[in-house]
Scaffold this motif. Structure first.
Motif, short mmCIF file in Angstrom:
data_model
loop_
_atom_site.label_atom_id
_atom_site.label_comp_id
_atom_site.label_asym_id
_atom_site.label_seq_id
_atom_site.Cartn_x
_atom_site.Cartn_y
_atom_site.Cartn_z
N UNK A 1 1.01 -1.05 0.10
CA UNK A 1 -0.08 -0.24 -0.27
C UNK A 1 1.07 1.02 0.07
N UNK A 2 1.25 1.07 -1.45
CA UNK A 2 2.27 2.66 -1.29
C UNK A 2 3.36 2.80 -0.75
N UNK A 3 4.12 2.23 -0.72
CA UNK A 3 5.69 2.23 0.44
C UNK A 3 6.49 2.62 -0.82
N UNK A 4 7.26 3.31 -0.29
CA UNK A 4 9.25 3.78 -0.74
C UNK A 4 10.13 3.67 -0.16
N UNK A 5 11.40 3.04 -0.49
CA UNK A 5 12.33 3.32 -0.36
C UNK A 5 13.35 3.62 -0.66
N UNK A 6 15.18 3.01 -0.60
CA UNK A 6 15.71 3.66 -1.60
C UNK A 6 16.47 2.43 -1.41
N UNK A 7 17.97 1.70 -1.89
CA UNK A 7 18.82 1.21 -2.15
C UNK A 7 19.69 1.83 -2.67
N UNK A 8 20.85 1.82 -1.54
CA UNK A 8 22.00 2.53 -2.37
C UNK A 8 23.10 1.55 -2.85
N UNK A 9 24.12 1.85 -3.56
CA UNK A 9 25.62 1.08 -4.01
C UNK A 9 26.63 0.33 -3.05
N UNK A 10 26.32 -0.59 -2.94
CA UNK A 10 27.17 -1.74 -1.53
C UNK A 10 26.24 -1.74 -0.53
N UNK A 11 25.19 -1.88 -0.51
CA UNK A 11 24.13 -1.08 0.96
C UNK A 11 23.56 -2.42 0.62
N UNK A 12 23.28 -3.08 1.90
CA UNK A 12 22.73 -4.70 2.33
C UNK A 12 21.36 -3.88 2.66
N UNK A 13 20.26 -4.23 2.34
CA UNK A 13 18.95 -3.71 2.90
C UNK A 13 18.02 -4.89 3.09
#
Lengths: 268, 302
Positions: free
Chosen positions: B22-34
């Motif tokens: 239901x309308x989620x937002x997130x970002x993952x950066x280079x070399x990141x474990x999310x």
């Protein structure tokens, strides 16, 4: 090209490595062939006339209609096609390669029949051999494409068995394999016009043995060719990589379009 | 240089009347474990499947290195590697065959080195169906990273693995991270998520209810820090010491155990108390609330 070769090689080996497929590709059809060659030719001497083409068609049915659909359903249910999709394996390859490898297996078994039916079981040799090869290739491809279509549209393995038997049993009973088509009642002969095996048998009788046929053998070849292309195309079009995927391209009933050439043939 | 590798904006996924995400937002950066955490049915799988290009989003935008997963599947396939939770391989496919097969479809040379690295060298000619669960998961990981994708999705990567295999897999994941690979880790194993993830998002009923580093998330809860103290004369057992920040305490064998909302102040006060009463400290343990406790707190509350 490398991907195609790898995929083809793997699928071909699967036909020998997987015990169920090995049974359906070779052990079952060739075992039945041996029994028919030994027993049926003694019980019914007229069976020798049709031993070679009937058993070629039978071994093709074993690997294609009976053998091919279930592994497709099982792979879909196990998430194999899901993984394939993520890794860029096209739907066309997922369908086409098993069709091709199954066709190859069917033709190897058919070749064993063709080489042994006359010298081992006293089957009647055809007048011309090249139509035997051509008709066998076309029949194997047609039945493989139909097998793939069954595997694609069947929701589960029970449905697969049901759909396969809908083709296999009538083929055995009224497809001209056990009893010549012209000895069947006229209504049954008409109904047999819906079966690819009946057309394959008529093509063998007319083109390889030069015998009188109920259907025009060239029309039968045309029907087989058209239906094979339709079945192959529909199998790719209706292919669903995951049973949970609700966004498939067409309804499974669209598969019935493969009957059109047979219906047209019946009308003509 | 923009280091954002995955961008999810107002992403929404429905199945008929059911809203899975239901309308989620997130970002993952280079070399990141999310880490993507959540109970069953929270929307993790739907999110992953849309990012992997297996399903279409019903709203919002998904972006992996400038590629829309639902519309540019062909471009996506070399950008991502996916270790699926379920098998995803034909039972009779041999280990080496699998490597050749998937590498061929990614148009890269077969990565037999990964087979050796993941302890499958002796199993090269074994069929997938004959491998143990741990070996199957290691092979799945090898296939996911064989084409060196910049983004890797790991779905329950260590489920069913023994301790040694788990450590080996963690080491490989850390190597990938060091090489700049971005990893989305979906797991039910909170200890693993806490150990591995740079940041996590907790999904519940299709919404993100908490996001941040594991430390940030555990720090924001009402969870108490557990302080266990053992002394020579067990002076803390005898006296009801009034320790600031402590909400409750109990005795566990030779230890006096305190639950504190202000561990720094509490520890200082405890040490002063022990010294003031002529006792000697033998052992002191301070355990912060774990991500699992915080997760249970969040999911239980909602």
């Amino acid at each position: 090209m490398t991907a195609f070769v790898q995929h083809f090689t793997f699928e071909f080996k699967t036909g020998l490595r997987n015990s169920t497929l090995l049974f359906m590709n070779y052990l079952f059809p060739l075992g039945v062939y041996a029994v028919m060659g030994l027993v049926m030719t003694q019980v019914n001497p007229f069976f020798s006339d049709s031993l070679l083409p009937a058993m070629i068609i039978f071994v093709i049915l074993g690997s294609t209609i009976l053998g091919l659909p279930s592994p497709l359903v099982e792979a879909r249910e196990a998430g194999v096609y899901r993984n394939f999709k993520i890794n860029g394996v096209p739907a066309a390859s997922i369908v086409a390669i098993p069709v091709l490898t199954t066709t190859f297996h069917a033709l190897i078994a058919a070749g064993i029949v063709a080489l042994t039916a006359v010298p081992v079981f006293d089957g009647v040799a055809p007048n011309r051999w090249w139509p035997v090869a051509g008709i066998a290739v076309l029949t194997a491809f047609t039945c493989s494409a139909l097998g793939a279509l069954i595997g694609v549209v069947a929701a589960n393995n029970r449905a697969t068995t049901l759909l396969s038997q809908l083709i296999f049993l009538p083929s055995m009973l009224i497809g001209g394999l056990m009893v010549p088509l012209n000895m069947l009642p006229e209504a049954v002969q008409r109904f047999a016009g819906l079966l690819p095996t009946a057309h394959a048998m008529q093509a063998f009788e007319g083109l390889a043995y030069g015998r009188a046929t109920t259907f025009a053998p060239t029309v039968s070849l045309l029907i087989l060719l058209t239906s094979s292309l339709l079945a192959f195309g529909m199998a790719i079009y209706l292919f669903n990589w995951d049973s949970r995927n609700q966004t498939r391209r067409g309804h499974p009933l669209m598969a019935l379009v493969v009957l059109v050439p047979y219906l047209v043939g019946m009308v003509l | 240089m923009n280091d954002t590798v995955i961008q999810v904006r107002d992403f929404r996924k429905t199945y008929g009347e059911t809203v899975a995400v239901d309308g989620i937002s997130f970002e993952v950066q280079r070399g990141e474990i999310f880490g993507l955490l959540g109970p069953n049915g929270a929307g993790k799988t739907s999110t992953l499947e849309c990012l992997e290009g297996l399903r279409r989003a019903d709203g919002g935008t998904l972006d992996i290195l400038g590629v829309d997963p639902t519309r540019q599947a062909r471009k996506l396939r070399n950008l991502i590697g996916v270790q699926l939770q379920t098998s995803g391989l034909p039972a009779n496919m041999q280990v080496n065959e699998a490597i050749r097969f998937f590498c061929a479809y990614h148009d890269v040379a077969p990565r037999y080195d990964l087979v050796e690295r993941l302890g499958l060298k002796d199993k090269q000619r074994s069929q997938y169906g004959q491998l143990s669960t741990g070996q199957q998961r290691r092979l799945a990981l090898a296939l996911a990273v064989a084409h060196k994708p910049p983004v890797v999705f790991l779905d329950e990567p260590t489920a069913g693995l023994d301790v040694e295999s788990r450590a080996e897999l963690h080491a490989l994941v850390q190597e990938l991270k060091a090489a700049g690979t971005s990893i989305i880790l979906a797991t039910h194993d909170m200890a693993e998520a806490e150990k591995m993830s740079d940041r996590v998002a907790i999904l519940l009923h299709g919404k993100i209810v908490a996001t941040g580093t594991p430390r940030e998330i555990t720090a924001t809860g009402a969870g108490f820090t557990k302080i266990s103290v053992r002394t020579e004369q067990s002076v803390l057992h005898q006296n009801g010491a009034a320790i600031p920040g402590v909400s409750r305490h109990l005795l566990e064998e030779d230890y006096a155990v305190y639950f504190s909302t202000d561990p720094g102040t509490s520890v200082t006060a405890l040490l002063q108390y022990v010294n003031a009463h002529g006792d000697t400290l033998i052992d002191l343990r301070v355990e912060r609330p774990t991500l699992e406790e915080r997760f249970l707190e969040i999911t239980g509350r909602q």
